[in-house]
Design a protein around this motif. Sequence first.
Motif, short mmCIF file in Angstrom:
data_model
loop_
_atom_site.label_atom_id
_atom_site.label_comp_id
_atom_site.label_asym_id
_atom_site.label_seq_id
_atom_site.Cartn_x
_atom_site.Cartn_y
_atom_site.Cartn_z
N ALA A 52 35.26 46.10 -12.17
CA ALA A 52 34.33 45.46 -12.01
C ALA A 52 33.26 46.06 -13.10
O ALA A 52 33.38 47.05 -13.51
CB ALA A 52 33.67 45.27 -10.94
N TYR A 55 26.27 44.09 -13.00
CA TYR A 55 25.59 43.11 -13.56
C TYR A 55 24.07 43.32 -13.50
O TYR A 55 23.18 43.20 -14.45
CB TYR A 55 25.77 41.98 -12.93
CG TYR A 55 24.96 40.66 -13.19
CD1 TYR A 55 25.06 39.80 -14.75
CD2 TYR A 55 23.74 40.10 -12.76
CE1 TYR A 55 24.48 38.96 -15.13
CE2 TYR A 55 23.07 39.09 -13.01
CZ TYR A 55 23.37 38.44 -14.26
OH TYR A 55 22.55 37.44 -14.62
N ASP A 75 29.77 42.26 -11.18
CA ASP A 75 30.75 41.18 -11.44
C ASP A 75 32.14 41.55 -11.63
O ASP A 75 32.47 42.69 -12.19
CB ASP A 75 30.47 40.89 -13.11
CG ASP A 75 29.17 39.91 -13.40
OD1 ASP A 75 28.73 39.46 -12.22
OD2 ASP A 75 28.73 40.12 -14.25
N GLY A 79 35.87 37.38 -12.03
CA GLY A 79 34.92 36.38 -12.30
C GLY A 79 33.97 36.31 -11.35
O GLY A 79 32.78 36.26 -11.86
N ARG A 81 30.88 37.34 -8.74
CA ARG A 81 29.90 38.52 -8.48
C ARG A 81 29.68 38.40 -7.26
O ARG A 81 29.65 37.52 -6.11
CB ARG A 81 28.68 37.60 -9.09
CG ARG A 81 27.30 38.53 -9.23
CD ARG A 81 26.18 38.32 -10.27
NE ARG A 81 26.59 38.18 -11.42
CZ ARG A 81 26.30 37.18 -12.53
NH1 ARG A 81 25.45 36.47 -11.97
NH2 ARG A 81 26.58 37.23 -13.64
#
Length: 120
Positions: A52, A55, A75, A79, A81
Amino acid sequence: MNPEKEFFEHLACGRFMIQKSRSTGGYVYYPRMAEPGTGATDLEWVEASGRATVYSTTVIRGKPPAPNANLALIDLAEGPRMMSRVDGIAPEAVKIGMAVRARIIIEEDHPLVVFEPVGA
């Protein structure tokens, strides 16, 4: 079965699982009955890679003597979050774009997904 309950049962067994639609290939987190955006209900459980990227991040300042804490949006490589935290470094050291890896911990008798910097 209740998808949220199922998610936490997987965590309790040491497995970070997310949902994936068989028809669209889209990954889903937070657990639910249908894929957002498409409404696809053919969701199956798949193991998340654990890879990951941070973000966004913020530091929650603790009132002394409580320590500061980190809250981050992460994230997943697949894909979706999710909201979590980054452990293993000072809350102020967490940076946007940082590569992290998932880890399951037990906190207050409940399994929880947290993240650690890659290489930490």
